[in-house]
Design a protein around this motif. Sequence first.
Motif, PDB file in Angstrom:
ATOM      1  N   ALA A  17       0.140   2.071  -9.633  1.00  0.00           N
ATOM      2  CA  ALA A  17      -1.000   1.226 -10.019  1.00  0.00           C
ATOM      3  C   ALA A  17      -0.583   0.207 -11.073  1.00  0.00           C
ATOM      4  CB  ALA A  17      -2.146   2.095 -10.530  1.00  0.00           C
ATOM      5  N   GLU A  18       0.218   0.641 -12.038  1.00  0.00           N
ATOM      6  CA  GLU A  18       0.713  -0.282 -13.066  1.00  0.00           C
ATOM      7  C   GLU A  18       1.524  -1.425 -12.456  1.00  0.00           C
ATOM      8  OE1 GLU A  18       2.954   2.066 -15.832  1.00  0.00           O
ATOM      9  OE2 GLU A  18       1.195   3.237 -16.441  1.00  0.00           O
ATOM     10  N   LYS A  19       2.170  -1.156 -11.326  1.00  0.00           N
ATOM     11  CA  LYS A  19       2.988  -2.169 -10.654  1.00  0.00           C
ATOM     12  C   LYS A  19       2.183  -3.001  -9.653  1.00  0.00           C
ATOM     13  CE  LYS A  19       6.868  -0.732 -12.509  1.00  0.00           C
ATOM     14  NZ  LYS A  19       7.767  -1.528 -13.311  1.00  0.00           N
ATOM     15  N   GLY A  20       0.884  -2.712  -9.508  1.00  0.00           N
ATOM     16  CA  GLY A  20       0.021  -3.550  -8.678  1.00  0.00           C
ATOM     17  C   GLY A  20      -0.111  -3.151  -7.224  1.00  0.00           C
ATOM     18  N   TYR A  21       0.266  -1.948  -6.877  1.00  0.00           N
ATOM     19  CA  TYR A  21       0.157  -1.500  -5.483  1.00  0.00           C
ATOM     20  C   TYR A  21      -1.257  -1.023  -5.168  1.00  0.00           C
ATOM     21  CZ  TYR A  21       5.235  -1.608  -5.049  1.00  0.00           C
ATOM     22  OH  TYR A  21       6.542  -2.011  -5.007  1.00  0.00           O
ATOM     23  N   ASN A  22      -1.696  -1.225  -3.919  1.00  0.00           N
ATOM     24  CA  ASN A  22      -2.911  -0.599  -3.422  1.00  0.00           C
ATOM     25  C   ASN A  22      -2.590   0.866  -3.161  1.00  0.00           C
ATOM     26  OD1 ASN A  22      -4.369  -3.059  -3.281  1.00  0.00           O
ATOM     27  ND2 ASN A  22      -3.314  -3.523  -1.373  1.00  0.00           N
ATOM     28  N   LEU A  23      -3.566   1.746  -3.378  1.00  0.00           N
ATOM     29  CA  LEU A  23      -3.293   3.174  -3.274  1.00  0.00           C
ATOM     30  C   LEU A  23      -4.276   3.885  -2.363  1.00  0.00           C
ATOM     31  CD1 LEU A  23      -2.540   3.438  -7.008  1.00  0.00           C
ATOM     32  CD2 LEU A  23      -0.934   4.123  -5.248  1.00  0.00           C
ATOM     33  N   VAL A  24      -3.716   4.762  -1.538  1.00  0.00           N
ATOM     34  CA  VAL A  24      -4.497   5.693  -0.728  1.00  0.00           C
ATOM     35  C   VAL A  24      -4.216   7.067  -1.317  1.00  0.00           C
ATOM     36  CG1 VAL A  24      -4.884   6.672   1.559  1.00  0.00           C
ATOM     37  CG2 VAL A  24      -4.200   4.260   1.324  1.00  0.00           C
ATOM     38  N   LEU A  25      -5.251   7.695  -1.853  1.00  0.00           N
ATOM     39  CA  LEU A  25      -5.104   8.974  -2.530  1.00  0.00           C
ATOM     40  C   LEU A  25      -5.658  10.074  -1.639  1.00  0.00           C
ATOM     41  CD1 LEU A  25      -6.378   7.785  -6.024  1.00  0.00           C
ATOM     42  CD2 LEU A  25      -4.061   7.663  -5.086  1.00  0.00           C
ATOM     43  N   ALA A  26      -4.850  11.079  -1.367  1.00  0.00           N
ATOM     44  CA  ALA A  26      -5.249  12.142  -0.443  1.00  0.00           C
ATOM     45  C   ALA A  26      -5.049  13.511  -1.074  1.00  0.00           C
ATOM     46  CB  ALA A  26      -4.433  12.046   0.842  1.00  0.00           C
ATOM     47  N   ALA A  27      -6.023  14.378  -0.876  1.00  0.00           N
ATOM     48  CA  ALA A  27      -5.969  15.787  -1.275  1.00  0.00           C
ATOM     49  C   ALA A  27      -7.267  16.435  -0.807  1.00  0.00           C
ATOM     50  CB  ALA A  27      -5.801  15.941  -2.789  1.00  0.00           C
ATOM     51  N   ARG A  28      -7.369  17.721  -1.007  1.00  0.00           N
ATOM     52  CA  ARG A  28      -8.587  18.418  -0.589  1.00  0.00           C
ATOM     53  C   ARG A  28      -9.726  18.247  -1.583  1.00  0.00           C
ATOM     54  NH1 ARG A  28      -6.234  24.256   0.357  1.00  0.00           N
ATOM     55  NH2 ARG A  28      -5.192  23.596  -1.531  1.00  0.00           N
TER      56      ARG A  28
ATOM     57  N   THR B 296       0.811  -1.202   0.000  1.00  0.00           N
ATOM     58  CA  THR B 296       0.000   0.000   0.000  1.00  0.00           C
ATOM     59  C   THR B 296       0.852   1.264   0.000  1.00  0.00           C
ATOM     60  OG1 THR B 296      -1.691  -1.203   1.201  1.00  0.00           O
ATOM     61  CG2 THR B 296      -1.868   1.179   1.200  1.00  0.00           C
ATOM     62  N   VAL B 297       0.473   2.193  -0.862  1.00  0.00           N
ATOM     63  CA  VAL B 297       1.161   3.461  -1.009  1.00  0.00           C
ATOM     64  C   VAL B 297       0.167   4.587  -0.731  1.00  0.00           C
ATOM     65  CG1 VAL B 297       2.456   4.966  -2.582  1.00  0.00           C
ATOM     66  CG2 VAL B 297       2.640   2.479  -2.791  1.00  0.00           C
ATOM     67  N   LEU B 298       0.570   5.541   0.105  1.00  0.00           N
ATOM     68  CA  LEU B 298      -0.235   6.741   0.364  1.00  0.00           C
ATOM     69  C   LEU B 298       0.419   7.894  -0.370  1.00  0.00           C
ATOM     70  CD1 LEU B 298      -1.632   7.893   3.784  1.00  0.00           C
ATOM     71  CD2 LEU B 298      -0.682   9.509   2.156  1.00  0.00           C
ATOM     72  N   ILE B 299      -0.356   8.584  -1.203  1.00  0.00           N
ATOM     73  CA  ILE B 299       0.167   9.701  -1.995  1.00  0.00           C
ATOM     74  C   ILE B 299      -0.674  10.935  -1.714  1.00  0.00           C
ATOM     75  CG2 ILE B 299       0.708  10.560  -4.313  1.00  0.00           C
ATOM     76  CD1 ILE B 299       0.835   7.622  -5.222  1.00  0.00           C
ATOM     77  N   THR B 300      -0.009  12.013  -1.282  1.00  0.00           N
ATOM     78  CA  THR B 300      -0.726  13.267  -1.075  1.00  0.00           C
ATOM     79  C   THR B 300      -0.752  14.065  -2.371  1.00  0.00           C
ATOM     80  OG1 THR B 300       1.234  14.463  -0.287  1.00  0.00           O
ATOM     81  CG2 THR B 300      -0.111  13.344   1.378  1.00  0.00           C
ATOM     82  N   VAL B 301      -1.837  14.773  -2.581  1.00  0.00           N
ATOM     83  CA  VAL B 301      -2.138  15.507  -3.810  1.00  0.00           C
ATOM     84  C   VAL B 301      -1.865  14.608  -5.020  1.00  0.00           C
ATOM     85  CG1 VAL B 301      -1.911  17.686  -5.082  1.00  0.00           C
ATOM     86  CG2 VAL B 301      -1.578  17.662  -2.615  1.00  0.00           C
ATOM     87  N   ALA B 302      -2.635  13.539  -5.073  1.00  0.00           N
ATOM     88  CA  ALA B 302      -2.422  12.494  -6.059  1.00  0.00           C
ATOM     89  C   ALA B 302      -3.090  12.772  -7.406  1.00  0.00           C
ATOM     90  CB  ALA B 302      -2.949  11.168  -5.502  1.00  0.00           C
ATOM     91  N   TYR B 303      -3.968  13.734  -7.503  1.00  0.00           N
ATOM     92  CA  TYR B 303      -4.825  13.857  -8.680  1.00  0.00           C
ATOM     93  C   TYR B 303      -4.226  14.638  -9.851  1.00  0.00           C
ATOM     94  CZ  TYR B 303      -5.794  18.513  -6.910  1.00  0.00           C
ATOM     95  OH  TYR B 303      -5.661  19.804  -6.469  1.00  0.00           O
ATOM     96  N   GLN B 304      -3.087  15.291  -9.681  1.00  0.00           N
ATOM     97  CA  GLN B 304      -2.525  16.080 -10.785  1.00  0.00           C
ATOM     98  C   GLN B 304      -1.001  16.015 -10.790  1.00  0.00           C
ATOM     99  OE1 GLN B 304      -3.744  20.145 -10.186  1.00  0.00           O
ATOM    100  NE2 GLN B 304      -2.326  20.489  -8.498  1.00  0.00           N
ATOM    101  N   GLY B 305      -0.417  16.347 -11.926  1.00  0.00           N
ATOM    102  CA  GLY B 305       1.032  16.489 -12.047  1.00  0.00           C
ATOM    103  C   GLY B 305       1.819  15.278 -11.600  1.00  0.00           C
ATOM    104  N   ILE B 306       2.832  15.518 -10.783  1.00  0.00           N
ATOM    105  CA  ILE B 306       3.711  14.459 -10.292  1.00  0.00           C
ATOM    106  C   ILE B 306       2.917  13.424  -9.508  1.00  0.00           C
ATOM    107  CG2 ILE B 306       5.617  13.961  -8.706  1.00  0.00           C
ATOM    108  CD1 ILE B 306       6.795  16.716  -9.519  1.00  0.00           C
ATOM    109  N   GLY B 307       1.958  13.869  -8.714  1.00  0.00           N
ATOM    110  CA  GLY B 307       1.146  12.942  -7.921  1.00  0.00           C
ATOM    111  C   GLY B 307       0.357  11.981  -8.789  1.00  0.00           C
TER     112      GLY B 307
END
Length: 170
Positions: free
Chosen positions: A55-66, A36-47
């Motif tokens: 995701a391509e590598k098969g990790y579960n993702l926790v996506l965080a931003a406002r 599991t990977v937690l990524i802040t401000v995941a919806y744009q750019g580098i995030g």
Amino acid sequence: LFVMKNSWWLTKVRRFFDLVLRKLERKSFPKYKANTVLITVAYQGIGRATTLLFAEKGYNLVLAARQIDRLEALAAEVRTLGCDAIAISTDVKDPEQVNTLTETALAHYGSIDVLINNAGVYLLGSVEDCDLSDWPPIIDTNLWGYIHTINALIPNFSISVKGQIVNVGS
């Protein structure tokens, strides 16, 4: 938006996180288990680029931003790639919201193995035009936001003995 259209920039981001992924897979993680990977401000750019790479590598993702609507859209896209993803509205400047983020993520997945601190804001303009009151929101996000997420995850990392933290500065 510029970052996503600029293929040179995306190539650099992908190369960097490919190196991070190789290190993670070589040192810490069994290949048979999606971590599991937690990524802040995941919806744009580098995030966003980082989210899709993990995701391509098969990790579960926790996506965080406002912006929960953008996060939900990205989480749906990740699920089409065959990975699990949850979107949690979080302002990293607020330690209570960050604690709620980590508690929700840990309740859902059981552990968080990688933290990608990607939240950041900047001030556009010349230094002469800046006022001291312009700086607290930047410091609260770019410094305290990272400290809040790291602090919230340290107990989880201590138990799992395999937590990795990547702080992004761009």
